[in-house]
Design a protein around this motif. Structure first.
Motif, PDB file in Angstrom:
ATOM      1  N   THR A   1      21.519   8.862  16.001  1.00 49.76           N
ATOM      2  CA  THR A   1      20.601   8.671  14.645  1.00 49.76           C
ATOM      3  C   THR A   1      20.046   7.487  14.027  1.00 49.76           C
ATOM      4  O   THR A   1      19.413   6.829  13.863  1.00 49.76           O
ATOM      5  CB  THR A   1      20.546  10.500  14.150  1.00 49.76           C
ATOM      6  N   GLY A   2      21.580   7.481  13.268  1.00 49.19           N
ATOM      7  CA  GLY A   2      21.199   5.685  12.654  1.00 49.19           C
ATOM      8  C   GLY A   2      23.395   5.246  12.635  1.00 49.19           C
ATOM      9  O   GLY A   2      23.691   5.988  12.629  1.00 49.19           O
ATOM     10  N   ASN A   3      23.342   3.788  12.364  1.00 48.33           N
ATOM     11  CA  ASN A   3      24.696   3.646  12.072  1.00 48.33           C
ATOM     12  C   ASN A   3      24.324   2.212  11.509  1.00 48.33           C
ATOM     13  O   ASN A   3      23.663   1.365  12.129  1.00 48.33           O
ATOM     14  CB  ASN A   3      25.285   3.060  13.744  1.00 48.33           C
ATOM     15  N   PRO A   4      25.452   2.310  10.156  1.00 51.69           N
ATOM     16  CA  PRO A   4      25.423   1.172   9.545  1.00 51.69           C
ATOM     17  C   PRO A   4      25.077  -0.773  10.309  1.00 51.69           C
ATOM     18  O   PRO A   4      24.110  -0.964   9.742  1.00 51.69           O
ATOM     19  CB  PRO A   4      26.663   0.937   8.550  1.00 51.69           C
ATOM     20  N   THR A   5      25.752  -0.981  11.593  1.00 52.39           N
ATOM     21  CA  THR A   5      25.954  -2.286  12.495  1.00 52.39           C
ATOM     22  C   THR A   5      24.546  -2.463  12.843  1.00 52.39           C
ATOM     23  O   THR A   5      23.727  -2.897  12.295  1.00 52.39           O
ATOM     24  CB  THR A   5      27.336  -2.169  12.380  1.00 52.39           C
ATOM     25  N   ARG A   6      23.915  -1.236  13.219  1.00 48.68           N
ATOM     26  CA  ARG A   6      22.963  -1.013  13.968  1.00 48.68           C
ATOM     27  C   ARG A   6      21.577  -1.399  13.069  1.00 48.68           C
ATOM     28  O   ARG A   6      20.597  -1.720  13.112  1.00 48.68           O
ATOM     29  CB  ARG A   6      22.602  -0.507  15.192  1.00 48.68           C
ATOM     30  N   HIS A   7      21.252  -1.123  11.705  1.00 43.56           N
ATOM     31  CA  HIS A   7      20.889  -0.591  10.810  1.00 43.56           C
ATOM     32  C   HIS A   7      20.685  -2.008   9.934  1.00 43.56           C
ATOM     33  O   HIS A   7      19.270  -2.671  10.018  1.00 43.56           O
ATOM     34  CB  HIS A   7      21.580  -0.060  10.197  1.00 43.56           C
ATOM     35  N   ALA A   8      21.497  -2.622  10.064  1.00 43.71           N
ATOM     36  CA  ALA A   8      21.574  -4.028   9.556  1.00 43.71           C
ATOM     37  C   ALA A   8      20.456  -4.803  10.151  1.00 43.71           C
ATOM     38  O   ALA A   8      19.785  -5.963  10.179  1.00 43.71           O
ATOM     39  CB  ALA A   8      23.244  -5.060   9.178  1.00 43.71           C
TER      40      ALA A   8
END
Ligand SMILES: *Cc1c(COP(=O)(O)O)cnc(C)c1O
Length: 377
Positions: free
Chosen positions: A47-54
């Motif tokens: 659903t969401g990952n901080p590295t991917r989000h960046a």
């Protein structure tokens, strides 16, 4: 913020917790909840990952869109975007789209009732003639692969809007450093980030950017439902690549111009395809909608034998599929990247057996020209 600055300072910068100047690789699948549903914005890494989000924030910023999405490959991004449509919908596409795009549309998505027409979108009237009552989108690639045909993005968007179609642009060849289709009215931009964005032949990834909250919600729903996400390691590698996109693209461009000049004057070369050439049929449009012409060049040496000879003679150009990396690559599209397109269709498109495609790398251009001089017979 200017473009090279944005590549470095856009999106999420560093790590607030530790002061690390590089976004950490959050190699994690799940996140602790204080109580049921009480968390810090992340629940599960599909659903969401901080590295991917960046990374997703960064591509959103540099394309000038509303939201970005990272996928496990360019084709996963293309497929996820196609999932916005329903059985019975019709899509109009550029006729010489990337071979994998042609394949997924005609061999996979057709099975679930998504219908498509492929036309030369460099002539806008072809788009108008192909619109049906069930047409939902116009999908363009510009410049195209391998003939580097150019579609006028603004004119295509205007035509699409008249028929209430979404405009989707595969911006892989130009990159956001040279061309920003969303700023020219497109709804969705796609990238095989495997190419220039990554830039080092070491990661396979895809990115999509959308221009509205509604499309952002729909595409996030599809990304989370179908699950073709990019992992944190590869997300980090891509961010690292994107930081140098500006200087790399400037250098690819400078090298390409010198090689085009060389090829243009070489007696063994019958024809050179490059949008930066004044003789290119859509040179003026390319100049209007992009700040640079890119590092991809195709040229015809007349026959399959001559193409093969060239390929076996070069020493700095690596014989390989793919493009957009620091090392120069060379290929024969008819036998490699476009082999999945039937032979009669290839002929129709002008992808001859003597057509050679090069992705100009970042080596010293004198070495590249010397290599071609020795290899061209
Ligand atoms: C490579 C490529 C794709 C597919 O991307 P992958 O990362 O290989 O899945 C799509 N469009 C274009 C223009 C490409 O060059």
């Amino acid at each position: 913020m200017k473009r090279k600055t944005q590549l470095i300072h856009g999106g999420v910068v560093g790590d607030e917790l530790t002061g690390a100047v590089s976004v950490p690789i959050y190699q994690v699948s799940t996140y602790k909840q204080e109580s049921v549903g009480q968390h810090k914005g992340y629940e599960y890494s599909r659903t969401g990952n901080p590295t991917r989000h960046a990374l997703e924030e960064l591509i959103k910023d540099i394309e000038g869109g509303e939201a970005g999405f990272a996928f496990g490959s360019g084709m996963a991004a293309v497929t996820a975007v196609m999932m916005l449509f329903n059985s019975g919908d019709h899509i109009i596409l550029t006729d010489d789209v990337y071979g994998g795009t042609y394949r997924v549309i005609t061999k996979v998505l057709n099975r679930i009732g998504i219908d498509a027409t492929f036309v030369d979108t460099s002539d806008i009237t072809n788009i108008r003639k192909s619109v049906r009552s069930n047409t939902k989108a116009l999908y363009i690639e510009t410049p195209t692969n391998p003939l580097l045909k150019i579609t006028d993005i603004e004119a295509a968007v205007n035509e699409a809007k008249m028929h209430n179609l979404l405009t989707i642009v595969d911006n892989t060849f130009s990159t956001p450093y040279w061309q920003n289709p969303i700023k020219q009215g497109a709804d969705i931009v796609l990238h095989s980030a495997t190419k220039y964005l990554g830039g080092h032949s070491d990661v396979v990834a895809g990115l999509a950017v959308v221009n509205s909250k509604e499309l952002a919600e729909d595409l996030h729903f599809i990304q989370n439902s179908t699950g073709g996400i990019l992992g944190p390691q590869d997300s980090w590698l891509l961010m690292r690549g994107i930081k140098t996109l500006g200087i790399r693209m400037e250098e690819h461009e400078a090298n390409a111009h010198k090689i085009v000049e060389f090829l243009k004057n070489h007696p063994s070369v019958r024809k050179v395809y490059y949008p930066g050439l004044e003789a290119h049929p859509n040179h003026e449009i390319a100049k209007k909608q992009a700040r640079g012409f890119g590092g991809m060049i195709s040229f015809d040496v007349g026959s399959e034998e001559k193409a093969e000879q060239l390929l076996s003679n070069v020493k700095y150009f690596t014989l390989a599929e793919s493009l957009g990396a620091v090392e120069s690559l060379i290929s024969v599209p008819a036998k490699m990247t476009h082999a999945s397109i039937p032979a009669d269709r290839r002929k129709e498109l002008g992808i001859t057996d003597g057509l050679v495609r090069i992705s100009v790398g970042l080596e010293d251009v004198e070495d590249l020209i010397e290599d071609l001089t020795n290899a061209l017979v």
